[in-house]
Design an enzyme around this catalytic site. Structure first.
Site, PDB file in Angstrom:
ATOM      1  N   ASP A  24       0.856  -1.185   0.000  1.00  0.00           N
ATOM      2  CA  ASP A  24       0.000   0.000   0.000  1.00  0.00           C
ATOM      3  C   ASP A  24       0.897   1.241   0.000  1.00  0.00           C
ATOM      4  O   ASP A  24       2.124   1.142   0.077  1.00  0.00           O
ATOM      5  CB  ASP A  24      -1.001  -0.035   1.161  1.00  0.00           C
ATOM      6  CG  ASP A  24      -0.331   0.038   2.523  1.00  0.00           C
ATOM      7  OD1 ASP A  24       0.901   0.252   2.594  1.00  0.00           O
ATOM      8  OD2 ASP A  24      -1.034  -0.117   3.526  1.00  0.00           O
ATOM      9  N   SER A  25       0.281   2.411  -0.088  1.00  0.00           N
ATOM     10  CA  SER A  25       1.073   3.633  -0.280  1.00  0.00           C
ATOM     11  C   SER A  25       1.482   4.285   1.032  1.00  0.00           C
ATOM     12  O   SER A  25       2.278   5.217   1.043  1.00  0.00           O
ATOM     13  CB  SER A  25       0.252   4.637  -1.073  1.00  0.00           C
ATOM     14  OG  SER A  25      -0.796   5.140  -0.261  1.00  0.00           O
ATOM     15  N   TYR A  44      -3.229   5.558   3.866  1.00  0.00           N
ATOM     16  CA  TYR A  44      -4.325   5.233   4.779  1.00  0.00           C
ATOM     17  C   TYR A  44      -3.838   5.172   6.228  1.00  0.00           C
ATOM     18  O   TYR A  44      -4.454   5.744   7.121  1.00  0.00           O
ATOM     19  CB  TYR A  44      -4.971   3.902   4.376  1.00  0.00           C
ATOM     20  CG  TYR A  44      -6.040   3.444   5.319  1.00  0.00           C
ATOM     21  CD1 TYR A  44      -7.297   4.052   5.314  1.00  0.00           C
ATOM     22  CD2 TYR A  44      -5.819   2.422   6.245  1.00  0.00           C
ATOM     23  CE1 TYR A  44      -8.288   3.654   6.177  1.00  0.00           C
ATOM     24  CE2 TYR A  44      -6.808   2.016   7.117  1.00  0.00           C
ATOM     25  CZ  TYR A  44      -8.041   2.628   7.083  1.00  0.00           C
ATOM     26  OH  TYR A  44      -9.022   2.224   7.959  1.00  0.00           O
ATOM     27  N   ASP A  67      -2.436   8.375  -1.875  1.00  0.00           N
ATOM     28  CA  ASP A  67      -3.717   9.098  -1.891  1.00  0.00           C
ATOM     29  C   ASP A  67      -4.111   9.509  -0.483  1.00  0.00           C
ATOM     30  O   ASP A  67      -3.495   9.096   0.496  1.00  0.00           O
ATOM     31  CB  ASP A  67      -4.822   8.242  -2.516  1.00  0.00           C
ATOM     32  CG  ASP A  67      -5.172   7.025  -1.678  1.00  0.00           C
ATOM     33  OD1 ASP A  67      -4.352   6.627  -0.819  1.00  0.00           O
ATOM     34  OD2 ASP A  67      -6.255   6.462  -1.877  1.00  0.00           O
ATOM     35  N   GLY A  74     -11.382   4.139   0.061  1.00  0.00           N
ATOM     36  CA  GLY A  74     -12.334   4.943   0.814  1.00  0.00           C
ATOM     37  C   GLY A  74     -13.606   4.220   1.207  1.00  0.00           C
ATOM     38  O   GLY A  74     -14.574   4.848   1.614  1.00  0.00           O
ATOM     39  N   ASP A 118      -7.922  -7.355   0.235  1.00  0.00           N
ATOM     40  CA  ASP A 118      -6.998  -7.619   1.336  1.00  0.00           C
ATOM     41  C   ASP A 118      -7.721  -7.265   2.622  1.00  0.00           C
ATOM     42  O   ASP A 118      -8.607  -6.408   2.615  1.00  0.00           O
ATOM     43  CB  ASP A 118      -5.746  -6.735   1.242  1.00  0.00           C
ATOM     44  CG  ASP A 118      -6.012  -5.339   1.763  1.00  0.00           C
ATOM     45  OD1 ASP A 118      -5.763  -5.069   2.959  1.00  0.00           O
ATOM     46  OD2 ASP A 118      -6.517  -4.498   0.987  1.00  0.00           O
ATOM     47  N   CYS A 121     -13.564 -28.312   6.152  1.00  0.00           N
ATOM     48  CA  CYS A 121     -12.258 -27.666   5.938  1.00  0.00           C
ATOM     49  C   CYS A 121     -11.107 -28.671   5.965  1.00  0.00           C
ATOM     50  O   CYS A 121     -10.952 -29.410   6.929  1.00  0.00           O
ATOM     51  CB  CYS A 121     -12.030 -26.602   7.010  1.00  0.00           C
ATOM     52  SG  CYS A 121     -10.457 -25.749   6.797  1.00  0.00           S
ATOM     53  N   CYS A 174      -7.920 -27.985   6.183  1.00  0.00           N
ATOM     54  CA  CYS A 174      -6.690 -27.335   6.649  1.00  0.00           C
ATOM     55  C   CYS A 174      -5.998 -28.167   7.731  1.00  0.00           C
ATOM     56  O   CYS A 174      -6.602 -29.045   8.338  1.00  0.00           O
ATOM     57  CB  CYS A 174      -7.003 -25.922   7.155  1.00  0.00           C
ATOM     58  SG  CYS A 174      -7.440 -25.825   8.905  1.00  0.00           S
ATOM     59  N   CYS A 180      -7.955 -28.181  11.179  1.00  0.00           N
ATOM     60  CA  CYS A 180      -9.182 -28.976  11.227  1.00  0.00           C
ATOM     61  C   CYS A 180      -8.905 -30.462  11.068  1.00  0.00           C
ATOM     62  O   CYS A 180      -9.651 -31.305  11.570  1.00  0.00           O
ATOM     63  CB  CYS A 180     -10.154 -28.502  10.150  1.00  0.00           C
ATOM     64  SG  CYS A 180     -10.796 -26.854  10.486  1.00  0.00           S
ATOM     65  N   HIS A 227      -6.158 -21.744  10.051  1.00  0.00           N
ATOM     66  CA  HIS A 227      -7.493 -22.147   9.583  1.00  0.00           C
ATOM     67  C   HIS A 227      -8.197 -20.987   8.866  1.00  0.00           C
ATOM     68  O   HIS A 227      -8.764 -21.178   7.785  1.00  0.00           O
ATOM     69  CB  HIS A 227      -8.372 -22.640  10.734  1.00  0.00           C
ATOM     70  CG  HIS A 227      -9.820 -22.656  10.347  1.00  0.00           C
ATOM     71  ND1 HIS A 227     -10.373 -23.658   9.588  1.00  0.00           N
ATOM     72  CD2 HIS A 227     -10.801 -21.720  10.525  1.00  0.00           C
ATOM     73  CE1 HIS A 227     -11.644 -23.349   9.322  1.00  0.00           C
ATOM     74  NE2 HIS A 227     -11.929 -22.192   9.881  1.00  0.00           N
TER      75      HIS A 227
HETATM   76 ZN   LIG Z   1      -9.727 -25.492   8.919  1.00  0.00          ZN
END
Ligand SMILES: [Zn+2]
Length: 374
Positions: free
Chosen positions: A92-93, A96, A146, A220, A270, A308, A310, A313, A339
Protein backbone atom coordinates in the site's frame (compact mmCIF):
# COMPACT_ATOMS: atom_id res chain seq x y z
CA UNK A 1 8.61 -12.49 -19.29
CA UNK A 2 5.32 -10.68 -18.86
CA UNK A 3 5.51 -7.61 -16.66
CA UNK A 4 1.76 -7.52 -16.10
CA UNK A 5 -1.23 -9.04 -17.88
CA UNK A 6 -4.82 -9.72 -16.85
CA UNK A 7 -6.74 -12.47 -18.64
CA UNK A 8 -10.44 -12.82 -17.83
CA UNK A 9 -11.37 -16.49 -18.31
CA UNK A 10 -15.11 -16.28 -17.56
CA UNK A 11 -17.81 -13.91 -16.37
CA UNK A 12 -21.11 -14.68 -14.66
CA UNK A 13 -23.34 -11.65 -14.21
CA UNK A 14 -20.92 -8.94 -13.08
CA UNK A 15 -18.59 -11.50 -11.44
CA UNK A 16 -15.33 -12.34 -13.24
CA UNK A 17 -12.61 -14.94 -12.85
CA UNK A 18 -9.17 -14.72 -14.41
CA UNK A 19 -5.42 -14.66 -13.94
CA UNK A 20 -3.01 -11.79 -13.38
CA UNK A 21 0.39 -12.76 -14.78
CA UNK A 22 3.52 -11.18 -13.30
CA UNK A 23 7.21 -12.05 -13.26
CA UNK A 24 7.09 -13.50 -9.73
CA UNK A 25 4.04 -15.66 -10.49
CA UNK A 26 0.37 -15.85 -11.38
CA UNK A 27 -2.46 -14.48 -9.25
CA UNK A 28 -5.81 -16.25 -9.60
CA UNK A 29 -8.78 -13.90 -9.33
CA UNK A 30 -10.97 -13.22 -7.46
CA UNK A 31 -7.96 -13.11 -5.12
CA UNK A 32 -7.62 -12.61 -1.38
CA UNK A 33 -4.30 -11.15 -0.19
CA UNK A 34 -3.30 -11.94 3.41
CA UNK A 35 -1.86 -8.88 5.16
CA UNK A 36 1.84 -9.06 6.04
CA UNK A 37 2.07 -5.73 7.83
CA UNK A 38 5.63 -5.81 9.13
CA UNK A 39 7.18 -8.29 6.66
CA UNK A 40 5.28 -11.10 8.40
CA UNK A 41 1.77 -12.49 8.14
CA UNK A 42 1.35 -12.60 11.91
CA UNK A 43 1.67 -16.07 13.52
CA UNK A 44 2.36 -17.73 10.13
CA UNK A 45 5.46 -19.02 8.39
CA UNK A 46 5.52 -17.94 4.73
CA UNK A 47 5.50 -21.54 3.45
CA UNK A 48 2.27 -22.08 5.38
CA UNK A 49 0.77 -18.89 3.92
CA UNK A 50 1.50 -20.30 0.47
CA UNK A 51 0.09 -23.72 1.43
CA UNK A 52 -3.20 -22.03 2.37
CA UNK A 53 -3.59 -21.04 -1.30
CA UNK A 54 -2.39 -17.43 -1.30
CA UNK A 55 -0.81 -16.26 -4.58
CA UNK A 56 0.10 -12.77 -3.31
CA UNK A 57 0.47 -11.00 0.05
CA UNK A 58 0.30 -7.36 1.08
CA UNK A 59 2.97 -5.31 2.86
CA UNK A 60 2.41 -1.98 4.61
CA UNK A 61 4.57 0.95 3.54
CA UNK A 62 3.82 2.97 6.68
CA UNK A 63 4.99 0.23 9.08
CA UNK A 64 8.01 -0.84 7.01
CA UNK A 65 9.29 2.73 6.45
CA UNK A 66 9.35 3.28 10.21
CA UNK A 67 10.71 -0.16 11.17
CA UNK A 68 13.03 -1.57 9.93
CA UNK A 69 13.15 1.25 7.32
CA UNK A 70 12.86 1.02 3.52
CA UNK A 71 16.58 1.73 2.92
CA UNK A 72 17.53 -1.07 5.33
CA UNK A 73 15.17 -3.54 3.61
CA UNK A 74 16.76 -2.57 0.28
CA UNK A 75 20.29 -3.16 1.68
CA UNK A 76 19.10 -6.58 2.86
CA UNK A 77 17.99 -7.53 -0.66
CA UNK A 78 14.37 -6.39 -0.69
CA UNK A 79 11.17 -7.45 0.99
CA UNK A 80 10.84 -10.83 -0.77
CA UNK A 81 14.27 -12.04 0.34
CA UNK A 82 13.99 -10.42 3.78
CA UNK A 83 10.67 -12.05 4.61
CA UNK A 84 11.05 -15.30 2.69
CA UNK A 85 8.18 -14.86 0.20
CA UNK A 86 9.16 -15.33 -3.46
CA UNK A 87 5.78 -14.66 -5.07
CA UNK A 88 4.14 -11.27 -5.81
CA UNK A 89 3.80 -8.66 -3.06
CA UNK A 90 1.45 -5.67 -3.20
CA UNK A 91 2.41 -2.72 -1.04
CA UNK A 92 0.00 0.00 0.00
CA UNK A 93 1.07 3.63 -0.28
CA UNK A 94 1.13 4.46 3.43
CA UNK A 95 -1.61 7.05 2.88
CA UNK A 96 -4.32 5.23 4.78
CA UNK A 97 -2.24 4.33 7.83
CA UNK A 98 -0.61 7.71 8.13
CA UNK A 99 -4.16 9.03 8.61
CA UNK A 100 -5.24 6.33 11.05
CA UNK A 101 -2.09 5.65 13.11
CA UNK A 102 0.32 8.58 13.20
CA UNK A 103 0.24 11.71 15.34
CA UNK A 104 0.54 15.42 14.50
CA UNK A 105 -0.37 15.09 10.83
CA UNK A 106 -0.15 18.06 8.52
CA UNK A 107 -1.57 17.61 5.00
CA UNK A 108 -0.49 19.98 2.21
CA UNK A 109 -0.40 19.73 -1.57
CA UNK A 110 3.18 18.45 -1.21
CA UNK A 111 2.20 15.49 0.99
CA UNK A 112 1.74 14.55 4.64
CA UNK A 113 4.18 15.30 7.44
CA UNK A 114 3.61 13.24 10.55
CA UNK A 115 5.10 11.91 13.77
CA UNK A 116 5.77 8.17 14.05
CA UNK A 117 3.45 6.30 16.44
CA UNK A 118 6.55 4.34 17.55
CA UNK A 119 8.98 7.05 18.65
CA UNK A 120 7.56 10.44 17.64
CA UNK A 121 10.17 10.96 14.89
CA UNK A 122 9.10 13.29 12.06
CA UNK A 123 8.57 12.00 8.51
CA UNK A 124 7.20 13.16 5.16
CA UNK A 125 5.12 10.98 2.90
CA UNK A 126 4.50 12.38 -0.56
CA UNK A 127 3.67 10.68 -3.86
CA UNK A 128 7.39 10.75 -4.74
CA UNK A 129 8.58 9.39 -1.37
CA UNK A 130 5.88 6.70 -1.33
CA UNK A 131 6.97 5.51 -4.81
CA UNK A 132 10.60 5.53 -3.66
CA UNK A 133 9.80 3.48 -0.55
CA UNK A 134 7.77 0.92 -2.51
CA UNK A 135 10.65 0.64 -5.02
CA UNK A 136 13.19 0.16 -2.21
CA UNK A 137 10.99 -2.59 -0.78
CA UNK A 138 10.89 -4.23 -4.24
CA UNK A 139 7.09 -4.26 -4.45
CA UNK A 140 5.45 -6.03 -7.41
CA UNK A 141 2.18 -4.09 -7.28
CA UNK A 142 2.72 -0.49 -6.17
CA UNK A 143 -0.22 1.63 -4.99
CA UNK A 144 -0.62 5.35 -5.72
CA UNK A 145 -0.29 7.72 -2.77
CA UNK A 146 -3.72 9.10 -1.89
CA UNK A 147 -5.70 10.70 0.88
CA UNK A 148 -8.50 8.63 2.36
CA UNK A 149 -10.93 11.04 4.06
CA UNK A 150 -13.70 9.91 6.41
CA UNK A 151 -16.84 9.15 4.38
CA UNK A 152 -19.14 11.13 6.70
CA UNK A 153 -17.76 14.55 5.72
CA UNK A 154 -19.55 17.16 3.54
CA UNK A 155 -19.51 16.58 -0.23
CA UNK A 156 -17.25 19.57 -0.93
CA UNK A 157 -14.63 18.24 1.52
CA UNK A 158 -14.77 14.80 -0.12
CA UNK A 159 -14.57 16.43 -3.58
CA UNK A 160 -11.50 18.55 -2.73
CA UNK A 161 -9.76 15.55 -1.17
CA UNK A 162 -10.53 13.37 -4.21
CA UNK A 163 -9.22 16.06 -6.59
CA UNK A 164 -5.96 16.30 -4.65
CA UNK A 165 -5.66 12.49 -4.70
CA UNK A 166 -6.00 12.61 -8.50
CA UNK A 167 -3.15 15.17 -8.71
CA UNK A 168 -1.16 12.87 -6.42
CA UNK A 169 -2.04 9.94 -8.73
CA UNK A 170 -0.42 11.82 -11.65
CA UNK A 171 2.68 12.53 -9.52
CA UNK A 172 2.73 8.86 -8.42
CA UNK A 173 2.60 7.74 -12.09
CA UNK A 174 5.48 10.07 -13.04
CA UNK A 175 7.62 9.04 -10.04
CA UNK A 176 6.92 5.34 -10.65
CA UNK A 177 7.86 5.67 -14.34
CA UNK A 178 11.18 7.27 -13.33
CA UNK A 179 12.01 4.20 -11.21
CA UNK A 180 14.21 2.57 -13.86
CA UNK A 181 14.55 -1.21 -13.74
CA UNK A 182 11.91 -1.56 -11.01
CA UNK A 183 9.29 0.08 -13.26
CA UNK A 184 10.04 -2.53 -15.94
CA UNK A 185 9.09 -5.48 -13.76
CA UNK A 186 6.36 -4.14 -11.49
CA UNK A 187 2.88 -2.64 -11.84
CA UNK A 188 1.17 0.51 -10.59
CA UNK A 189 -2.46 0.72 -9.47
CA UNK A 190 -4.53 3.91 -9.21
CA UNK A 191 -7.04 4.40 -6.39
CA UNK A 192 -10.57 5.66 -6.96
CA UNK A 193 -11.92 7.97 -4.23
CA UNK A 194 -15.17 9.91 -3.81
CA UNK A 195 -16.69 8.18 -0.76
CA UNK A 196 -20.32 7.15 -1.40
CA UNK A 197 -21.04 9.73 -4.13
CA UNK A 198 -21.66 8.37 -7.63
CA UNK A 199 -20.67 11.59 -9.43
CA UNK A 200 -17.41 12.00 -7.51
CA UNK A 201 -16.59 8.31 -8.03
CA UNK A 202 -17.14 8.78 -11.78
CA UNK A 203 -14.94 11.89 -11.90
CA UNK A 204 -12.22 10.01 -10.01
CA UNK A 205 -12.48 6.97 -12.32
CA UNK A 206 -12.22 9.21 -15.40
CA UNK A 207 -9.18 11.07 -14.03
CA UNK A 208 -7.40 7.78 -13.26
CA UNK A 209 -8.28 6.20 -16.60
CA UNK A 210 -6.90 9.28 -18.32
CA UNK A 211 -3.55 8.83 -16.53
CA UNK A 212 -3.58 5.09 -17.18
CA UNK A 213 -2.80 2.34 -14.66
CA UNK A 214 -2.25 -1.43 -14.70
CA UNK A 215 -5.12 -1.93 -12.26
CA UNK A 216 -7.59 0.16 -10.33
CA UNK A 217 -8.43 0.08 -6.63
CA UNK A 218 -11.64 1.21 -4.99
CA UNK A 219 -10.49 3.17 -1.94
CA UNK A 220 -12.33 4.94 0.81
CA UNK A 221 -14.74 2.10 1.63
CA UNK A 222 -14.84 -0.21 4.66
CA UNK A 223 -14.10 2.83 6.82
CA UNK A 224 -17.20 2.51 9.00
CA UNK A 225 -20.00 3.19 6.48
CA UNK A 226 -21.53 -0.29 6.94
CA UNK A 227 -22.17 -3.11 4.48
CA UNK A 228 -25.39 -1.68 3.02
CA UNK A 229 -23.77 1.65 2.07
CA UNK A 230 -20.66 -0.15 0.79
CA UNK A 231 -22.72 -2.45 -1.46
CA UNK A 232 -24.78 0.52 -2.68
CA UNK A 233 -21.51 2.20 -3.77
CA UNK A 234 -20.24 -1.05 -5.32
CA UNK A 235 -23.43 -1.17 -7.39
CA UNK A 236 -21.84 1.56 -9.57
CA UNK A 237 -18.15 2.07 -8.65
CA UNK A 238 -16.51 -1.04 -10.22
CA UNK A 239 -18.22 -0.49 -13.59
CA UNK A 240 -16.87 3.07 -13.74
CA UNK A 241 -13.37 1.55 -13.95
CA UNK A 242 -11.90 -0.08 -17.10
CA UNK A 243 -13.43 -3.55 -17.60
CA UNK A 244 -10.19 -5.11 -18.88
CA UNK A 245 -8.17 -4.25 -15.76
CA UNK A 246 -8.21 -5.80 -12.26
CA UNK A 247 -10.38 -4.02 -9.69
CA UNK A 248 -9.17 -4.14 -6.09
CA UNK A 249 -11.40 -3.32 -3.12
CA UNK A 250 -9.01 -2.18 -0.40
CA UNK A 251 -9.33 -3.35 3.21
CA UNK A 252 -12.32 -5.69 2.72
CA UNK A 253 -13.53 -7.70 4.47
CA UNK A 254 -15.84 -10.21 6.14
CA UNK A 255 -16.59 -13.38 4.14
CA UNK A 256 -20.09 -12.10 3.22
CA UNK A 257 -18.53 -8.77 2.12
CA UNK A 258 -16.25 -10.67 -0.28
CA UNK A 259 -19.12 -12.62 -1.86
CA UNK A 260 -21.21 -9.46 -2.28
CA UNK A 261 -18.28 -7.53 -3.80
CA UNK A 262 -17.32 -10.31 -6.25
CA UNK A 263 -20.99 -10.35 -7.26
CA UNK A 264 -20.57 -6.65 -8.11
CA UNK A 265 -17.41 -7.08 -10.22
CA UNK A 266 -14.45 -6.86 -7.79
CA UNK A 267 -11.35 -9.01 -8.45
CA UNK A 268 -8.97 -8.47 -5.51
CA UNK A 269 -9.17 -7.98 -1.73
CA UNK A 270 -7.00 -7.62 1.34
CA UNK A 271 -7.98 -7.58 5.00
CA UNK A 272 -6.47 -8.17 8.44
CA UNK A 273 -9.65 -9.91 9.57
CA UNK A 274 -8.66 -13.60 9.17
CA UNK A 275 -5.30 -13.07 10.88
CA UNK A 276 -6.39 -10.59 13.56
CA UNK A 277 -9.49 -12.64 14.38
CA UNK A 278 -7.38 -15.78 14.59
CA UNK A 279 -5.27 -14.19 17.32
CA UNK A 280 -8.43 -13.10 19.17
CA UNK A 281 -10.11 -16.49 19.20
CA UNK A 282 -12.56 -15.95 16.35
CA UNK A 283 -12.82 -18.66 13.68
CA UNK A 284 -14.55 -18.30 10.31
CA UNK A 285 -16.51 -21.36 9.18
CA UNK A 286 -19.02 -22.18 6.43
CA UNK A 287 -21.66 -21.87 9.18
CA UNK A 288 -20.59 -18.42 10.30
CA UNK A 289 -18.00 -17.09 12.76
CA UNK A 290 -17.31 -18.89 16.05
CA UNK A 291 -15.80 -17.57 19.26
CA UNK A 292 -13.49 -20.35 20.43
CA UNK A 293 -13.33 -18.89 23.96
CA UNK A 294 -17.00 -19.80 24.38
CA UNK A 295 -17.54 -22.54 27.01
CA UNK A 296 -19.76 -24.53 24.65
CA UNK A 297 -16.60 -25.72 22.84
CA UNK A 298 -14.92 -26.98 26.05
CA UNK A 299 -15.71 -30.67 25.47
CA UNK A 300 -16.46 -30.67 21.76
CA UNK A 301 -14.27 -33.31 20.11
CA UNK A 302 -15.29 -32.32 16.57
CA UNK A 303 -13.22 -30.22 14.15
CA UNK A 304 -13.63 -26.46 13.78
CA UNK A 305 -15.25 -26.98 10.38
CA UNK A 306 -16.36 -30.36 8.95
CA UNK A 307 -15.72 -29.21 5.35
CA UNK A 308 -12.26 -27.67 5.94
CA UNK A 309 -9.15 -29.64 4.84
CA UNK A 310 -6.69 -27.33 6.65
CA UNK A 311 -3.97 -28.66 9.01
CA UNK A 312 -5.84 -27.30 12.06
CA UNK A 313 -9.18 -28.98 11.23
CA UNK A 314 -7.48 -32.21 10.15
CA UNK A 315 -5.64 -32.68 13.43
CA UNK A 316 -7.19 -30.75 16.32
CA UNK A 317 -10.56 -30.59 18.11
CA UNK A 318 -12.67 -27.57 19.02
CA UNK A 319 -12.04 -28.54 22.67
CA UNK A 320 -8.26 -28.24 22.22
CA UNK A 321 -8.54 -24.88 20.41
CA UNK A 322 -10.84 -23.64 23.19
CA UNK A 323 -8.28 -24.71 25.79
CA UNK A 324 -5.39 -22.99 23.96
CA UNK A 325 -7.31 -19.72 23.63
CA UNK A 326 -8.56 -19.79 27.24
CA UNK A 327 -4.96 -20.37 28.37
CA UNK A 328 -3.45 -17.66 26.18
CA UNK A 329 -1.16 -20.20 24.48
CA UNK A 330 0.49 -18.84 21.33
CA UNK A 331 -0.27 -22.07 19.47
CA UNK A 332 -3.94 -21.10 19.71
CA UNK A 333 -3.30 -17.96 17.67
CA UNK A 334 -1.19 -19.90 15.17
CA UNK A 335 -3.71 -22.69 14.58
CA UNK A 336 -6.72 -20.39 14.28
CA UNK A 337 -4.88 -17.97 11.97
CA UNK A 338 -3.91 -20.87 9.72
CA UNK A 339 -7.49 -22.15 9.58
CA UNK A 340 -8.89 -18.67 8.88
CA UNK A 341 -6.46 -18.12 5.99
CA UNK A 342 -7.37 -21.52 4.54
CA UNK A 343 -11.06 -20.68 4.93
CA UNK A 344 -10.68 -17.38 3.06
CA UNK A 345 -8.70 -19.07 0.26
CA UNK A 346 -11.27 -21.88 -0.02
CA UNK A 347 -14.00 -19.25 -0.28
CA UNK A 348 -12.11 -17.52 -3.13
CA UNK A 349 -11.46 -20.87 -4.86
CA UNK A 350 -15.15 -21.74 -4.52
CA UNK A 351 -16.14 -18.42 -6.09
CA UNK A 352 -13.62 -18.83 -8.94
CA UNK A 353 -14.95 -22.31 -9.75
CA UNK A 354 -18.58 -21.17 -9.55
CA UNK A 355 -17.98 -18.23 -11.91
CA UNK A 356 -16.10 -20.48 -14.37
CA UNK A 357 -19.03 -22.92 -14.37
CA UNK A 358 -21.73 -20.25 -14.61
CA UNK A 359 -23.31 -21.05 -11.23
CA UNK A 360 -22.19 -18.08 -9.14
CA UNK A 361 -25.74 -17.01 -8.20
CA UNK A 362 -26.44 -20.44 -6.71
CA UNK A 363 -23.03 -20.48 -4.96
CA UNK A 364 -23.70 -17.09 -3.37
CA UNK A 365 -27.21 -18.13 -2.28
CA UNK A 366 -25.92 -21.38 -0.72
CA UNK A 367 -23.09 -19.51 1.00
CA UNK A 368 -25.45 -16.93 2.55
CA UNK A 369 -27.96 -19.59 3.60
CA UNK A 370 -25.29 -21.42 5.62
CA UNK A 371 -23.04 -18.51 6.70
CA UNK A 372 -25.73 -16.06 7.77
CA UNK A 373 -28.07 -18.66 9.36
CA UNK A 374 -28.54 -18.20 13.13
ZN1 LIG B 1 -9.73 -25.49 8.92
Amino acid sequence: MTRFAFDIHATDGKARTGTIRMMRGDIRTPAFMPVGTAATVKAMKMEDVRASGADIILGNTYHLMLRPGAERVARLGGLHKFGGWERPILTDSGGYQVMSLSDLRKITEEGVTFASHLDGSRHLLSPERSMEIQRLLGSDIVMCFDECPRADQPRDVIARSMEMSMRWARRSRDAFNAGGEHAERSALFGIQQGALDEGLRKASADALTDIGFDGYAIGGLAVGEGQEAMFATLDFAPEQLPADRPRYLMGVGKPDDLVGAVERGVDMFDCVLPTRSGRNGQAFTWHGPLNMRNARHAEDTGPLDERCPCPTCTKYSRAYLHHLHKSGEMLGAMLLTEHNLWFYQQLMAGMRAAIAEGRFTAFAADFRRDYLAR
